[in-house]
Scaffold this active site. Sequence first.
Site, mmCIF file in Angstrom:
data_model
loop_
_atom_site.group_PDB
_atom_site.id
_atom_site.type_symbol
_atom_site.label_atom_id
_atom_site.label_comp_id
_atom_site.label_asym_id
_atom_site.label_seq_id
_atom_site.Cartn_x
_atom_site.Cartn_y
_atom_site.Cartn_z
ATOM 1 N N ASP A 1 44.084 17.179 35.823
ATOM 2 C CA ASP A 1 44.685 17.219 36.945
ATOM 3 C C ASP A 1 45.835 17.056 37.042
ATOM 4 O OD1 ASP A 1 45.725 17.014 39.797
ATOM 5 O OD2 ASP A 1 43.845 15.461 40.395
ATOM 6 N N ILE A 2 46.844 18.311 37.369
ATOM 7 C CA ILE A 2 48.248 18.497 36.943
ATOM 8 C C ILE A 2 48.987 17.322 37.799
ATOM 9 C CG2 ILE A 2 48.071 20.629 36.181
ATOM 10 C CD1 ILE A 2 49.530 21.532 38.964
ATOM 11 N N TYR B 1 53.509 26.999 52.101
ATOM 12 C CA TYR B 1 53.194 27.413 50.948
ATOM 13 C C TYR B 1 54.673 28.056 49.928
ATOM 14 C CZ TYR B 1 51.081 30.503 47.206
ATOM 15 O OH TYR B 1 50.913 31.303 46.162
HETATM 16 N N1 LIG Z 1 46.317 34.931 44.977
HETATM 17 C C1 LIG Z 1 47.563 35.366 45.227
HETATM 18 O O1 LIG Z 1 47.434 36.546 45.600
HETATM 19 C C2 LIG Z 1 48.755 34.978 44.468
HETATM 20 C C3 LIG Z 1 50.059 35.771 44.643
HETATM 21 C C4 LIG Z 1 51.177 35.282 43.817
HETATM 22 C C5 LIG Z 1 51.144 34.031 43.363
HETATM 23 N N2 LIG Z 1 49.907 33.550 42.871
HETATM 24 C C6 LIG Z 1 49.998 32.232 42.283
HETATM 25 O O2 LIG Z 1 49.074 32.645 41.081
HETATM 26 C C7 LIG Z 1 48.576 31.367 40.484
HETATM 27 C C8 LIG Z 1 47.249 31.473 40.255
HETATM 28 O O3 LIG Z 1 46.573 31.811 41.624
HETATM 29 P P1 LIG Z 1 44.847 32.170 41.885
HETATM 30 O O4 LIG Z 1 44.925 33.182 42.772
HETATM 31 O O5 LIG Z 1 44.551 32.305 40.383
HETATM 32 O O6 LIG Z 1 44.612 30.731 42.440
HETATM 33 P P2 LIG Z 1 43.035 30.048 42.272
HETATM 34 O O7 LIG Z 1 42.131 31.068 41.813
HETATM 35 O O8 LIG Z 1 43.021 29.094 43.296
HETATM 36 O O9 LIG Z 1 43.187 29.088 41.113
HETATM 37 C C9 LIG Z 1 43.998 28.039 41.098
HETATM 38 C C10 LIG Z 1 43.296 26.987 40.374
HETATM 39 O O10 LIG Z 1 44.206 25.652 40.199
HETATM 40 C C11 LIG Z 1 43.191 24.686 40.462
HETATM 41 N N3 LIG Z 1 43.901 23.512 40.839
HETATM 42 C C12 LIG Z 1 44.173 23.222 42.099
HETATM 43 N N4 LIG Z 1 45.008 21.920 42.185
HETATM 44 C C13 LIG Z 1 44.896 21.660 41.054
HETATM 45 C C14 LIG Z 1 45.251 20.192 40.240
HETATM 46 N N5 LIG Z 1 45.778 19.437 41.061
HETATM 47 N N6 LIG Z 1 44.894 19.995 38.959
HETATM 48 C C15 LIG Z 1 44.330 21.089 38.429
HETATM 49 N N7 LIG Z 1 44.124 22.401 38.693
HETATM 50 C C16 LIG Z 1 44.299 22.594 40.191
HETATM 51 C C17 LIG Z 1 42.081 24.961 41.361
HETATM 52 O O11 LIG Z 1 40.929 24.256 40.949
HETATM 53 P P3 LIG Z 1 39.988 23.875 42.456
HETATM 54 O O12 LIG Z 1 39.761 25.356 42.913
HETATM 55 O O13 LIG Z 1 38.884 23.327 41.741
HETATM 56 O O14 LIG Z 1 40.855 23.168 43.083
HETATM 57 C C18 LIG Z 1 41.873 26.615 40.847
HETATM 58 O O15 LIG Z 1 40.843 26.655 39.720
HETATM 59 C C19 LIG Z 1 49.289 30.345 41.593
HETATM 60 O O16 LIG Z 1 50.219 29.629 41.154
HETATM 61 C C20 LIG Z 1 49.527 31.089 42.429
HETATM 62 O O17 LIG Z 1 50.449 30.579 43.412
HETATM 63 C C21 LIG Z 1 48.885 33.838 43.581
#
Ligand SMILES: NC(=O)c1ccc[n+]([C@@H]2O[C@H](COP(=O)([O-])OP(=O)(O)OC[C@H]3O[C@@H](n4cnc5c(N)ncnc54)[C@H](OP(=O)(O)O)[C@@H]3O)[C@@H](O)[C@H]2O)c1
Length: 285
Positions: free
Chosen positions: A36-37, A125
């Site tokens: 957990d970060i 966000y």
């Molecule tokens: N999706 C988009 O369109 C988009 C666009 C631009 C930038 N981003 C950025 O890209 C990155 C990856 O996004 P993604 O779409 O791959 O998101 P994602 O599928 O929601 O993955 C995020 C992961 O972080 C985990 N997490 C959440 N809180 C945590 C904590 N306190 N400690 C450790 N792990 C934690 C989640 O686990 P749980 O689900 O089990 O909580 C999930 O597996 C993020 O930084 C996001 O802001 C995303």
Amino acid sequence: MKILVTGARGMLGSDVMKAAEEAGHDVRGFSHTGLDITDGDALERRFGIDRPDAVINCAAWTDVDGAEDDPEGALLSNGTAAGLVSSAAAAVGARIVYVSSDYVFDGQKGSDYVESDATSPISVYGKTKLAGEVATLQANRRAYVVRSSWLFGLDGPNFVDTMIRLGKSQGQVLVVHDQVGAPTYTWHLAYGIVRMLDSDAYGVHHMAGGGHCSWYEFAGEIFSQAGMEVVTLSATTEMFGRKAPRPAFSALISENPHAIVLPVWQDGLKGYLGQKKSLEGAASE
Ligand SMILES: NC(=O)c1ccc[n+]([C@@H]2O[C@H](COP(=O)([O-])OP(=O)(O)OC[C@H]3O[C@@H](n4cnc5c(N)ncnc54)[C@H](OP(=O)(O)O)[C@@H]3O)[C@@H](O)[C@H]2O)c1
């Protein structure tokens, strides 16, 4: 290189794991429950044991509308914890990558954003992602901030899958035409992030699919590439009444001399649909 990935079960984290392994790195990934970060002591212990050369922080609060209801929770994960990850990495001499978002911009520029453009997030966000950028850069002098946008990939719910599902079940979809951005295939982004680690070009990098489109145009391309006949109706953002405001135009390009240029978004889509098809084919054999 020894690489540690946080949020390794997320949509981007899963592809970062695969891309880093494919590039021959020694990779260790942790899910939310595994590391957990928001727990600074756990981060220090883990990094002290594993002694990574680089940490790729893919863990985040990604529920854009949910962040409006719980700004403290979103800030803890995206801002405060990003600083903890970065400083724990600095303590063992590791570089840090923080993945950020086009939502740090207000969308009013009217053309593609470059790294030196002023940030001005309009949602909770976006504000928390900007806080994470600052915290990451302050805590570690060897920090990369990678801003990307509109992600789609195998290991997470995404717009492409939603359109295909709705197109199949309803034969018609309603999609907003007044938000423009750069759709990005997570495999392309993951590959770019891993390649970026070969250079010492610390600082902010824009890394998104080339070109831009509205969600409405994106939907049209999805149905065309998937060979589906679906009536695509255009709507305004206002009609959807989402809780968090979204930037109207947030496509990203890079002015960084060390820019890693990703394929155009249509090629990202082609790659994604191809990857899904081959996995479905393998599963049915
Ligand atoms: N999706 C988009 O369109 C988009 C666009 C631009 C930038 N981003 C950025 O890209 C990155 C990856 O996004 P993604 O779409 O791959 O998101 P994602 O599928 O929601 O993955 C995020 C992961 O972080 C985990 N997490 C959440 N809180 C945590 C904590 N306190 N400690 C450790 N792990 C934690 C989640 O686990 P749980 O689900 O089990 O909580 C999930 O597996 C993020 O930084 C996001 O802001 C995303």
